[in-house]
Design a protein around this motif. Sequence first.
Motif, PDB file in Angstrom:
ATOM      1  N   THR A 202      -0.401  -1.380 -17.932  1.00 21.89           N
ATOM      2  CA  THR A 202      -1.116  -1.023 -16.455  1.00 21.89           C
ATOM      3  C   THR A 202       0.176  -1.330 -15.497  1.00 21.89           C
ATOM      4  O   THR A 202       0.736  -2.636 -15.709  1.00 21.89           O
ATOM      5  N   VAL A 203       0.527  -0.469 -14.399  1.00 22.34           N
ATOM      6  CA  VAL A 203       1.472  -0.965 -13.250  1.00 22.34           C
ATOM      7  C   VAL A 203       0.775  -1.051 -12.103  1.00 22.34           C
ATOM      8  O   VAL A 203      -0.022  -0.002 -11.637  1.00 22.34           O
ATOM      9  N   TYR A 204       0.976  -2.133 -11.425  1.00 23.11           N
ATOM     10  CA  TYR A 204       0.579  -2.268  -9.987  1.00 23.11           C
ATOM     11  C   TYR A 204       1.578  -2.226  -8.858  1.00 23.11           C
ATOM     12  O   TYR A 204       2.622  -2.995  -9.327  1.00 23.11           O
ATOM     13  N   VAL A 205       1.537  -1.484  -8.086  1.00 23.56           N
ATOM     14  CA  VAL A 205       2.530  -1.463  -6.925  1.00 23.56           C
ATOM     15  C   VAL A 205       2.009  -1.705  -5.639  1.00 23.56           C
ATOM     16  O   VAL A 205       1.180  -1.103  -5.333  1.00 23.56           O
ATOM     17  N   ILE A 206       2.784  -2.754  -5.120  1.00 21.37           N
ATOM     18  CA  ILE A 206       2.457  -3.205  -3.759  1.00 21.37           C
ATOM     19  C   ILE A 206       3.202  -2.722  -2.718  1.00 21.37           C
ATOM     20  O   ILE A 206       4.374  -3.246  -3.139  1.00 21.37           O
ATOM     21  N   THR A 207       3.001  -2.105  -1.845  1.00 25.71           N
ATOM     22  CA  THR A 207       4.049  -1.656  -0.863  1.00 25.71           C
ATOM     23  C   THR A 207       3.525  -1.463   0.631  1.00 25.71           C
ATOM     24  O   THR A 207       2.305  -1.822   0.685  1.00 25.71           O
ATOM     25  N   THR A 208       4.289  -0.789   1.415  1.00 30.43           N
ATOM     26  CA  THR A 208       3.793  -0.688   2.793  1.00 30.43           C
ATOM     27  C   THR A 208       3.553   0.958   3.074  1.00 30.43           C
ATOM     28  O   THR A 208       4.431   1.614   2.377  1.00 30.43           O
ATOM     29  N   LYS A 209       2.934   1.086   4.087  1.00 35.27           N
ATOM     30  CA  LYS A 209       2.830   2.761   4.464  1.00 35.27           C
ATOM     31  C   LYS A 209       4.019   3.000   5.124  1.00 35.27           C
ATOM     32  O   LYS A 209       4.634   2.298   5.821  1.00 35.27           O
TER      33      LYS A 209
ATOM     34  N   ILE B 132      -0.874   2.324  -6.730  1.00 32.84           N
ATOM     35  CA  ILE B 132      -0.189   2.084  -5.635  1.00 32.84           C
ATOM     36  C   ILE B 132      -0.713   1.771  -4.553  1.00 32.84           C
ATOM     37  O   ILE B 132      -1.841   2.463  -4.230  1.00 32.84           O
ATOM     38  N   LYS B 133      -0.798   0.466  -4.006  1.00 36.42           N
ATOM     39  CA  LYS B 133      -1.494   0.003  -3.052  1.00 36.42           C
ATOM     40  C   LYS B 133      -0.524  -0.172  -1.835  1.00 36.42           C
ATOM     41  O   LYS B 133       0.357  -0.840  -1.717  1.00 36.42           O
ATOM     42  N   ARG B 134      -1.087   0.596  -0.821  1.00 32.61           N
ATOM     43  CA  ARG B 134      -0.144   0.702   0.731  1.00 32.61           C
ATOM     44  C   ARG B 134      -0.808  -0.413   1.615  1.00 32.61           C
ATOM     45  O   ARG B 134      -2.132  -0.027   1.973  1.00 32.61           O
ATOM     46  N   PHE B 135      -0.033  -1.153   1.943  1.00 32.32           N
ATOM     47  CA  PHE B 135      -0.530  -1.858   3.274  1.00 32.32           C
ATOM     48  C   PHE B 135       0.154  -1.388   4.589  1.00 32.32           C
ATOM     49  O   PHE B 135       1.347  -0.814   4.767  1.00 32.32           O
ATOM     50  N   PRO B 136      -0.275  -1.652   5.709  1.00 25.35           N
ATOM     51  CA  PRO B 136       0.235  -1.329   6.991  1.00 25.35           C
ATOM     52  C   PRO B 136       1.543  -1.847   7.216  1.00 25.35           C
ATOM     53  O   PRO B 136       1.907  -3.087   6.954  1.00 25.35           O
ATOM     54  N   GLY B 137       2.539  -1.166   7.522  1.00 28.08           N
ATOM     55  CA  GLY B 137       3.970  -1.460   7.905  1.00 28.08           C
ATOM     56  C   GLY B 137       4.042  -2.538   9.000  1.00 28.08           C
ATOM     57  O   GLY B 137       3.180  -2.538   9.748  1.00 28.08           O
ATOM     58  N   ILE B 138       5.424  -3.001   9.044  1.00 25.71           N
ATOM     59  CA  ILE B 138       5.628  -3.852   9.963  1.00 25.71           C
ATOM     60  C   ILE B 138       6.865  -3.108  11.091  1.00 25.71           C
ATOM     61  O   ILE B 138       7.888  -2.776  10.364  1.00 25.71           O
TER      62      ILE B 138
END
Length: 89
Positions: free
Chosen positions: A36-43, A60-66
């Motif tokens: 399994t591959v988990y990708v943590i990134t920003t929107k 792919i998990k996207r968090f709010p960007g800065i």
Amino acid sequence: MSKGPIVIIHFQPLEYYPPIMNTLQYLAGRLTDQQTVYVITTKHNNILPAFPSPHPRIFIKRFPGILKNDALWKRMLKYIWYHSLSFFQ
């Protein structure tokens, strides 16, 4: 490839960096049923369409960007929040 999960933490949105998208497509062709591959990134800012997962076992998990125009205290909180949530995923 290893038997455990692969975790990729990419601070900027995937859509702006073709090398990471190419890497995910490459990994999609080499994954086994146990991997399994988990990708943590920003929107991203919705100018480009969101990069879809190239494989059902790539999440792919996207968090709010800065944003640059955020206040300094807000940017610092977002940095801490992003890294903390990435660590506990």
